[in-house]
Design a protein around this motif. Sequence first.
Motif, PDB file in Angstrom:
ATOM      1  N   LEU A 345       0.832  -1.198   0.000  1.00  0.00           N
ATOM      2  CA  LEU A 345       0.000   0.000   0.000  1.00  0.00           C
ATOM      3  C   LEU A 345       0.868   1.249   0.000  1.00  0.00           C
ATOM      4  O   LEU A 345       2.004   1.217   0.474  1.00  0.00           O
ATOM      5  N   THR A 347       0.329   3.759   1.924  1.00  0.00           N
ATOM      6  CA  THR A 347      -0.217   4.436   3.099  1.00  0.00           C
ATOM      7  C   THR A 347       0.027   3.560   4.320  1.00  0.00           C
ATOM      8  O   THR A 347       0.324   2.375   4.183  1.00  0.00           O
ATOM      9  N   GLU A 350      -4.876   3.497   9.588  1.00  0.00           N
ATOM     10  CA  GLU A 350      -5.225   3.196  10.976  1.00  0.00           C
ATOM     11  C   GLU A 350      -5.938   1.841  10.974  1.00  0.00           C
ATOM     12  O   GLU A 350      -6.265   1.308   9.927  1.00  0.00           O
ATOM     13  N   THR A 352      -9.007   0.702  11.557  1.00  0.00           N
ATOM     14  CA  THR A 352     -10.230   0.518  10.760  1.00  0.00           C
ATOM     15  C   THR A 352      -9.887   0.542   9.281  1.00  0.00           C
ATOM     16  O   THR A 352     -10.426  -0.204   8.483  1.00  0.00           O
ATOM     17  N   GLY A 353      -8.929   1.423   8.956  1.00  0.00           N
ATOM     18  CA  GLY A 353      -8.499   1.534   7.567  1.00  0.00           C
ATOM     19  C   GLY A 353      -7.943   0.224   7.061  1.00  0.00           C
ATOM     20  O   GLY A 353      -8.262  -0.216   5.951  1.00  0.00           O
ATOM     21  N   THR A 356     -10.645  -2.119   6.100  1.00  0.00           N
ATOM     22  CA  THR A 356     -11.303  -1.666   4.880  1.00  0.00           C
ATOM     23  C   THR A 356     -10.456  -1.982   3.657  1.00  0.00           C
ATOM     24  O   THR A 356     -10.947  -2.492   2.651  1.00  0.00           O
ATOM     25  N   ILE A 357      -9.178  -1.671   3.764  1.00  0.00           N
ATOM     26  CA  ILE A 357      -8.293  -1.845   2.619  1.00  0.00           C
ATOM     27  C   ILE A 357      -8.107  -3.321   2.299  1.00  0.00           C
ATOM     28  O   ILE A 357      -8.166  -3.739   1.139  1.00  0.00           O
ATOM     29  N   HIS A 359     -10.116  -5.710   2.929  1.00  0.00           N
ATOM     30  CA  HIS A 359     -11.384  -6.157   2.362  1.00  0.00           C
ATOM     31  C   HIS A 359     -11.487  -5.740   0.895  1.00  0.00           C
ATOM     32  O   HIS A 359     -11.883  -6.524   0.041  1.00  0.00           O
ATOM     33  N   GLY A 360     -11.075  -4.501   0.608  1.00  0.00           N
ATOM     34  CA  GLY A 360     -11.149  -3.994  -0.763  1.00  0.00           C
ATOM     35  C   GLY A 360     -10.272  -4.798  -1.712  1.00  0.00           C
ATOM     36  O   GLY A 360     -10.711  -5.228  -2.783  1.00  0.00           O
ATOM     37  N   HIS A 361      -9.043  -5.040  -1.308  1.00  0.00           N
ATOM     38  CA  HIS A 361      -8.128  -5.792  -2.164  1.00  0.00           C
ATOM     39  C   HIS A 361      -8.632  -7.226  -2.359  1.00  0.00           C
ATOM     40  O   HIS A 361      -8.536  -7.776  -3.451  1.00  0.00           O
TER      41      HIS A 361
ATOM     42  N   ASP B 120      -6.205   2.965   0.181  1.00  0.00           N
ATOM     43  CA  ASP B 120      -4.915   2.925  -0.510  1.00  0.00           C
ATOM     44  C   ASP B 120      -5.149   3.455  -1.919  1.00  0.00           C
ATOM     45  O   ASP B 120      -5.853   2.824  -2.716  1.00  0.00           O
ATOM     46  N   ASP B 145      -7.689   0.810  -3.407  1.00  0.00           N
ATOM     47  CA  ASP B 145      -7.604  -0.518  -2.790  1.00  0.00           C
ATOM     48  C   ASP B 145      -7.530  -1.598  -3.874  1.00  0.00           C
ATOM     49  O   ASP B 145      -8.196  -2.630  -3.798  1.00  0.00           O
TER      50      ASP B 145
END
Lengths: 741, 347
Positions: A345, A347, A350, A352-353, A356-357, A359-361, B120, B145
């Motif tokens: 990434l 970034t 945090e 929670t982030g 989320t990330i 999960h997105g990937h 991201d 992401d």
Amino acid sequence: MADLLFEAGLEEIPARMIAAAEAELTERVVELLRRERLLEEEHEVHSYSTPRRLAVQVNGVRRRQRDATRELTGPAWNVAFRNGEPTAAALAFARKAGMTEQQLRKASVEEEHLRGTDLNSELLNRAEMKSKLEEDPNGETRLFKVTSAKGEYLAAMVRDKGRAATEVLPDRLAGELAAVYWPKNMYWRPLKVEFFVRPVRWLVALLDHEILPVEFAGVHAANLTWGHRILHGDAPVAVDHPDDYLGVLEAAKVTADVKLRRYRIRKALDAETRAVPGARWREDQALVETVTHLTEWPSVVLGNFDPEFLQLPEEVLVTVMRDHQKYFAVENAEGRLEPYFLAVLNTHPEETGIETIRHGHERVLRARFNDARFFWRMDQKTPLEDRVQMLKSVTFHKELGTYWDKTQANLKIAETLAGLLKQRGIEVDQSALLKGVELAKTDLTTELVKEFTELQGIVGGLYARAQGLGEKVAQAIYWQYSPAAVEAPIPPTVEGQVLGIADRIQTITAMFSIGLEPTGSKDPFALRRAANAIVKILAETGLPLVRSDLFRAVPADVSEETQKKLAAFFEERFEFWLRDMRGFAYDVVNAVVAVRSDNMRDAIARAEALTAVRGSEDLAAIAAAFKRIKNILRQAQEKGILQPRQDVGALNPTLLADPAEKALHSEAMKLAPVVEDLRRRQEYREALEKIATLRPHVDLFFDKVMVMVDEVALRNNRLALIGEVLGAFSKIADFSELVAA
Amino acid sequence: MLTVSTTPVALKALTFQELLLRLQNFWAERGCVLAQPYDMEVGAGTMSPDTFLRVLGPDPVAIAYMQPSRRPADGRYGENPNRLYKHTQLQVILKPPPEDIQDIYLQSLEAIGIRLREHDIKFEEDNWEWPVGGAWGVGWQVMLDGLEITQFTYFQQCGGMDLDPISGEITYGLERIAAFLQDVDSLYDVVWAVDPKTGKQVTYGDIRLEEELQLSVYNFEAADIGKLWEHLRLYEAECQALLDAFHQQFKVEKSAERKEKIHDRLVHDGAATPADEDMRRALRRFPVLAAYELCLKCSHLFNLLDARGAISVTERVAVMARIRNMVVGVAKAYAQQRQRAGARYDG
């Protein structure tokens, strides 16, 4: 002594271009400082880059240029002065040398200094003048007379006072930035002012604490840089001094040092993988480089996917992860894929982030895998054998027709090659081979290959296996494009090897026949690579195919001229392979191919033998002697004693007069059949060692015997003798090509 | 969906229509004219004259519009959850692009509920090219992401002509973004709208699935190849006739001639001659835009024939070259028209 920092801030630079640009800008800046006499002997250079910046830091920059002197030659003396008065030409020259008219009149033109001296001492005096002037901090430009072979001239030893770095650098730095090479440029300002990779948004140019007023693309340098787009936000951060640069950026969530970023990514990959017991991430240097250049503040997240997808071939899964998503694959100790992946990434989210990330990937990868599975299933509805006809609508090349046409041509070549191999006792499963050739290109019509073009061939092989066409067929199709790079392995089966050769021979011949041979650096159809692959397959397998066999398989309608070009092309590729891939010395390669190179295996064996024995003194002496023989024969031809290519005539032993020539003759007669026997058995090393034993006789011969005597019969007989020796012992290598160590 | 949050956007993911509305609002607030989708078949928002023709010439542009984009070969009978025959783009064109265009774009993501600090985001090199339009640009695909959500392009050439000033193009893939926001795996499960009274949901599938299925059947199976060719021939002939007429009436001036005319005009106190005036009027009313529509027809028919597997290798290259000639010809005519007639009548 001061420190310099130069940073160019851009919109995201393509990852593939960053490393080269960083290196080039650094080299340019250092070279600029050197050229401008601003670089201290002791200096340190650092270079940095991220997707949004290129930066160079040089510690050890002079605040003022070193003074320098240079010499200017002006007009001829008799043109420069008339009646002791300087002419317009002299005045113009003085101006060019940075002097005023008054100075010119006042200047003692140092005539006596150089008058009448010869060229060497004059040079000496000039050098003296130069060094004196350089040592004198108050030295000024001096005029003098120079006397050279061409005559007398007015000359000047010009004193260049150093200027302040702040004065010299701004324009030059902008120039160096503008000159950086990019594979693809754009323009963005009205009137197309400059071409650069992406818009430049800020510049930092500092000499210690001082801002250098560099301007490029309408951007003026300041001491302000920008941090991470998202994490640091919109406000610039100040860099007070070049040494603060890395620290300031680190605080603004940017790791500008590429090595450090790469290291952190590797560490983070290791750390995340630890969550999967017994697993490791699959090493992939190219991917590490890519993600290093895609991030400013990298971290890594581990994601997983449904183990169900592991039923898809690993090749497909890895291609999706690596090429499409830039994810690292995770494998177990045996190298088998685990249902996990690692995403790098840009970034540090945090908590929670992170969820989320991750999960997105995972979601994206799932969709991609679903697609692949969908394509796989769709493709199975039309087996490869039903796709042969579909190749009629897939272009191979617009002048050469479709892949169906190509397949037909490939079939003929493969059949011929298989026939030759059978004759020579090599077992080839001809029906598997021909089936493989027939189906080799059909995967071009599949959805999976349309989606993942890099998997062509591999997908065909996987489908052939899945459709029960047999392992030989599947393997041959699977490996058809290997080796793509010279380092890559060759196909493991003989059918695969023949398929690979046939396909490439067809491509090369067809392209040559429409004038598309590679020229210079241009090789749009990668024909050199294709030829390299053929050479590699033949060399490594020892398939009993010589180069002319390959051409025999080619359609007869290829013009003679094209055939010549093809032969030269393959010859050149083979020599390239011997030299650059196998590392044989160039003279060994020349010596070996000068004899013949049709049989690649054989040429390699000869090159190996020659390399092993070439160090021996005896062979070096033989080489020298053979060179001499060749020269004598050539000169004899040039003098008309021998006609070119004409036989010297038969040797007449009774005419041999000198004991030394008799000895050479009898030794050569004895040795020749032994060497020939060894050569036939391809025992080249032994053969060469035998040839080396001829040395004392050859040496003695040239010591005692004069070849080019006036007496015609004697002379011709001696020419015949050396010609025969040369011929008899040059069948393994042309020793005269060897260069003395 | 988060249970506790103070920001209303995070409470509930946007519906498809809310997503569109938010983005349109966002760009309207930043000075864009909101155009409507072009009412013809196009393969991408770029092909709409609002992009393809407006990026030509010097006049500033700030425009945004939603554009359904048809790609017959991409149809999957509604069976593949990620592929569509017709997808929806939101297209933004800014000429010249503002210096902070990337920042503005990122703000637009915030506006649709994407909290950037929790994601991201990468700008990865992706250059765009439409050879048939003689058009290309450089830019990025924006990855959120790991998902490509936007194509970001700095146009460099269009109709074979260098653009000056250039345009910045932002193309959002709305279905993907909606599926991401709503966290659904199939585009057909994207919630298109929610009835504010009853809470009843209408999905993307409810609205579009039949169309995907039936148009896939048509594109791949039912379309009459002979008639498609006939349509193509007719549209092409008409477009070509218009272009020929244009060239006959307004032959392209050599730059020397034009300079001479400008010079004449300056010398004769700037007054245009009546003949000039007539010519300009004729030029202005010439239906270049109609010729472009005919190009779009041809392009779509070509795509249909392609999906139908009806274009042979040799035909393919030739037909593409013909369409390219028309498109580039129209672009050049348009540029000429705007340059010589447009400025005068632009109020």
